[in-house]
Design a protein around this motif. Structure first.
Motif, mmCIF file in Angstrom:
data_model
loop_
_atom_site.group_PDB
_atom_site.id
_atom_site.type_symbol
_atom_site.label_atom_id
_atom_site.label_comp_id
_atom_site.label_asym_id
_atom_site.label_seq_id
_atom_site.Cartn_x
_atom_site.Cartn_y
_atom_site.Cartn_z
ATOM 1 N N GLY A 37 -50.495 -26.638 -23.968
ATOM 2 C CA GLY A 37 -49.891 -26.319 -22.684
ATOM 3 C C GLY A 37 -49.803 -27.533 -21.767
ATOM 4 N N TRP A 38 -50.884 -28.303 -21.680
ATOM 5 C CA TRP A 38 -50.870 -29.515 -20.856
ATOM 6 C C TRP A 38 -49.920 -30.562 -21.433
ATOM 7 C CZ3 TRP A 38 -52.850 -30.236 -16.112
ATOM 8 C CH2 TRP A 38 -53.766 -29.306 -15.645
ATOM 9 N N LEU A 39 -49.951 -30.755 -22.751
ATOM 10 C CA LEU A 39 -49.039 -31.718 -23.369
ATOM 11 C C LEU A 39 -47.586 -31.281 -23.201
ATOM 12 C CD1 LEU A 39 -50.938 -32.529 -26.718
ATOM 13 C CD2 LEU A 39 -50.796 -33.940 -24.647
ATOM 14 N N GLY A 40 -47.349 -29.976 -23.322
ATOM 15 C CA GLY A 40 -45.992 -29.468 -23.144
ATOM 16 C C GLY A 40 -45.473 -29.685 -21.740
ATOM 17 N N MET A 41 -46.329 -29.529 -20.741
ATOM 18 C CA MET A 41 -45.909 -29.766 -19.364
ATOM 19 C C MET A 41 -45.507 -31.225 -19.158
ATOM 20 S SD MET A 41 -45.715 -27.382 -17.051
ATOM 21 C CE MET A 41 -46.156 -28.076 -15.460
ATOM 22 N N ILE A 42 -46.332 -32.138 -19.663
ATOM 23 C CA ILE A 42 -46.006 -33.563 -19.522
ATOM 24 C C ILE A 42 -44.708 -33.881 -20.237
ATOM 25 C CG2 ILE A 42 -46.786 -35.897 -20.083
ATOM 26 C CD1 ILE A 42 -49.672 -34.830 -19.849
ATOM 27 N N PRO A 89 -33.535 -29.503 -21.872
ATOM 28 C CA PRO A 89 -34.989 -29.562 -21.674
ATOM 29 C C PRO A 89 -35.567 -28.379 -20.912
ATOM 30 C CG PRO A 89 -33.993 -31.696 -21.211
ATOM 31 C CD PRO A 89 -32.872 -30.719 -21.367
ATOM 32 N N SER A 90 -34.784 -27.748 -20.043
ATOM 33 C CA SER A 90 -35.319 -26.640 -19.251
ATOM 34 C C SER A 90 -35.734 -25.461 -20.122
ATOM 35 C CB SER A 90 -34.288 -26.181 -18.221
ATOM 36 O OG SER A 90 -33.069 -25.820 -18.842
ATOM 37 N N GLU A 91 -35.143 -25.330 -21.325
ATOM 38 C CA GLU A 91 -35.560 -24.253 -22.228
ATOM 39 C C GLU A 91 -36.987 -24.475 -22.714
ATOM 40 O OE1 GLU A 91 -34.043 -21.470 -22.947
ATOM 41 O OE2 GLU A 91 -32.288 -21.942 -21.743
ATOM 42 N N PHE A 92 -37.320 -25.718 -23.051
ATOM 43 C CA PHE A 92 -38.682 -26.018 -23.498
ATOM 44 C C PHE A 92 -39.671 -25.923 -22.328
ATOM 45 C CE2 PHE A 92 -35.837 -28.730 -26.163
ATOM 46 C CZ PHE A 92 -35.907 -27.942 -27.299
ATOM 47 N N ALA A 103 -43.482 -24.218 -22.021
ATOM 48 C CA ALA A 103 -44.590 -25.076 -21.594
ATOM 49 C C ALA A 103 -45.243 -24.536 -20.331
ATOM 50 C CB ALA A 103 -44.080 -26.499 -21.359
ATOM 51 N N LEU A 104 -44.451 -24.060 -19.387
ATOM 52 C CA LEU A 104 -44.998 -23.513 -18.145
ATOM 53 C C LEU A 104 -45.899 -22.311 -18.411
ATOM 54 C CD1 LEU A 104 -42.102 -23.658 -15.518
ATOM 55 C CD2 LEU A 104 -44.429 -24.516 -15.208
ATOM 56 N N ILE A 105 -45.459 -21.427 -19.287
ATOM 57 C CA ILE A 105 -46.246 -20.218 -19.567
ATOM 58 C C ILE A 105 -47.559 -20.583 -20.231
ATOM 59 C CG2 ILE A 105 -46.300 -18.093 -20.925
ATOM 60 C CD1 ILE A 105 -43.218 -17.993 -20.546
ATOM 61 N N LEU A 106 -47.503 -21.469 -21.228
ATOM 62 C CA LEU A 106 -48.728 -21.844 -21.939
ATOM 63 C C LEU A 106 -49.676 -22.605 -21.013
ATOM 64 C CD1 LEU A 106 -49.631 -21.283 -24.777
ATOM 65 C CD2 LEU A 106 -48.771 -23.512 -25.483
ATOM 66 N N PRO A 120 -53.631 -25.519 -9.328
ATOM 67 C CA PRO A 120 -52.328 -26.204 -9.378
ATOM 68 C C PRO A 120 -51.199 -25.347 -9.938
ATOM 69 C CG PRO A 120 -53.591 -26.792 -11.292
ATOM 70 C CD PRO A 120 -54.449 -25.814 -10.533
ATOM 71 N N PHE A 121 -51.441 -24.029 -10.097
ATOM 72 C CA PHE A 121 -50.434 -23.150 -10.710
ATOM 73 C C PHE A 121 -49.088 -23.272 -10.011
ATOM 74 C CE2 PHE A 121 -48.255 -19.033 -10.449
ATOM 75 C CZ PHE A 121 -48.032 -18.768 -11.789
ATOM 76 N N LEU A 122 -49.074 -23.060 -8.691
ATOM 77 C CA LEU A 122 -47.816 -23.094 -7.953
ATOM 78 C C LEU A 122 -47.203 -24.485 -7.965
ATOM 79 C CD1 LEU A 122 -45.826 -21.511 -6.232
ATOM 80 C CD2 LEU A 122 -47.192 -22.075 -4.223
ATOM 81 N N LEU A 123 -48.027 -25.516 -7.912
ATOM 82 C CA LEU A 123 -47.522 -26.887 -7.929
ATOM 83 C C LEU A 123 -46.756 -27.169 -9.212
ATOM 84 C CD1 LEU A 123 -47.368 -29.690 -6.654
ATOM 85 C CD2 LEU A 123 -49.567 -30.220 -7.731
ATOM 86 N N GLY A 124 -47.306 -26.734 -10.354
ATOM 87 C CA GLY A 124 -46.628 -26.953 -11.625
ATOM 88 C C GLY A 124 -45.274 -26.267 -11.671
ATOM 89 N N PHE A 125 -45.215 -25.027 -11.211
ATOM 90 C CA PHE A 125 -43.941 -24.315 -11.202
ATOM 91 C C PHE A 125 -42.943 -24.960 -10.243
ATOM 92 C CE2 PHE A 125 -45.900 -20.932 -13.587
ATOM 93 C CZ PHE A 125 -44.835 -20.315 -14.231
#
Length: 438
Positions: A125-130, A164-167, A171-174, A196-201
């Protein structure tokens, strides 16, 4: 009741953050209340026997998603042939081949993900976000491409363009599941809940909005609200965020002439410049009960333009396979939705529960938005139908979601015990050498 209150250890109070009894009682009125974890498992009928099997959820997800993917390949072959011939020098199979390439990448990825542990999902999840943020940033470089008024695509050599927005959705959910799984005792505190939930979204949402892709931004926002609802966030927090989101979306619509035109076209179809939405209705209507036959759609020859294989693939399916074919697709999505939420309710690990419910919400929300657009119940927002629409990025991201659902199903308590027992009872292979010289 929320996923957070379904997934608990014996002897501990139900509900997130060990909330007070009145607050917990209020939360039981929403979410996965009503014993979804055991729904259909008791009784003497065939359905009860099937659902009571330890790996029932695993096979329900596997079969329903496989059938949807199979129908998707079939419809891409049929719906894209005309547009592909026009735009690719007579090659009627260009989009089909591209879809099969991403399917060939997605199936091994889904299988690999289905064998990973909850701790591995947290790291992914963290790697996917990056990774998603990097890809979304690259869209604003010369590698990015504009199409249909959005700058949402990234050209990557032989793979062609990806979105990229599909991936980023997966990533956001995980990532959010990994973040919120460690905060079950502070979910009632908005500060601890939203950072940081809201920040990530907001980071992902902001980058998508800069690409002018309002449809994807709406889907991501709805995913965020679904995740908050499933974890048992206070309704005042969800309502406040919903009000802010509605104002932002409203401002983006009224300040953009193209979006205002789509809205006016929805309200008054006679003034619409594009006849695509009405032709989708004609396609569904002309399909009748059994359809005009696979490959015999008339609207794909011009009425639906480039949308025949993407946003309006359900219209072509309804025209060629009729109401029966359309209902089969809806039933498969229902089975996938029911099973995904059942997996979340039966998971003993909070991260797996949050991830399963989030992935399910994403697929169901996006499917409903697409279906409502095709049936003219919503203005055109431009989101694909999961598994069925042509689009390699979307298909690969959907298969990632399926892989995580399968992994969560394998780690349900009863399923995990069954699989562990099977591994223990496997006998090592014995070989012997016979001396024939005697």
């Amino acid at each position: 009741m929320s996923v957070a209150s379904e997934v608990r250890k014996p002897g501990r109070p139900a509900g997130p953050a060990a909330a007070s009894r009145p607050a917990a009682a209020k939360r039981r009125k929403r979410g996965l209340e009503g014993g979804l974890a055991d729904f259909g498992s008791h009784g003497e009928g065939n359905l009860a026997r099937v659902l009571s099997q330890p790996l029932a959820d695993y096979y329900l997800v596997l079969v329903s998603s496989a059938l949807l993917v199979g129908l998707g390949v079939l419809m891409v072959l049929s719906a894209s042939s005309v547009w592909s011939s026009v735009t690719n020098q007579g090659d009627a199979y260009y989009y089909l081949v591209r879809q099969l390439v991403f399917l060939a990448m997605g199936i091994p990825a889904a299988w690999w993900l289905s064998r990973r542990s909850a701790s591995a999902y947290a790291v992914l999840g963290w790697l996917g976000m990056i990774f998603s943020i990097v890809l979304l940033a690259l869209v604003f470089t010369p590698l990015g491409e504009d199409a249909y008024g959005n700058r949402s695509w990234l050209r990557l050599g032989p793979l062609g363009t990806i979105q990229p927005s599909e991936f980023a959705k997966a990533a956001l959910i995980l990532w959010s599941a990994a973040v919120l799984a460690n905060r079950t005792k502070t979910l009632s505190d908005p500060r601890r809940l939203l950072f940081p939930f809201l920040l990530g979204f907001l980071v992902i949402e902001g980058m998508v909005l800069l690409q002018k892709d309002l449809g994807t931004a709406v889907i991501i926002a709805l995913i965020m609200f679904a995740v908050l609802w499933f974890v048992g966030a206070p309704m005042r927090v969800i309502a406040a965020l919903g009000s802010v989101g509605a104002v932002v979306i409203g401002l983006m619509v009224v300040t953009d002439p193209e979006r205002m035109h789509r809205l006016f076209s929805f309200v008054n179809p006679s003034d619409a410049v594009s006849d695509q939405p009405m032709n989708a209705i004609y396609a569904l209507a002309s399909g009748g009960w059994w359809g005009v036959g696979l490959g015999h759609s008339r609207q794909k020859w011009g009425g639906l333009y480039n949308g025949a294989q993407t946003d309006y693939v359900l219209a072509v399916l309804g025209e060629e396979m009729g109401l029966v074919g359309t209902l089969i697709v809806l039933c498969l999505f229902f089975v996938l939705a029911f099973t995904g939420l059942r997996i979340a309710a039966r998971s003993s690990n909070r991260l797996l529960a949050y991830a399963a419910s989030g992935m399910t919400a994403w697929i169901v929300i996006q499917a409903l938005v697409n279906i409502f657009v095709v049936m003219r119940l919503l203005p055109v927002v431009g989101v694909p139908l999961p598994f069925l629409s042509q689009g390699g990025s979307a298909l690969l991201a959907n298969l990632v979601a399926v892989g995580i659902l399968l992994g969560a199903a394998r780690q349900e308590p009863e399923a995990a015990r069954l699989l562990a027992a099977g591994r223990k009872t496997r006998q090592p292979r014995m070989t012997s050498v016979v001396d024939t010289r005697r």
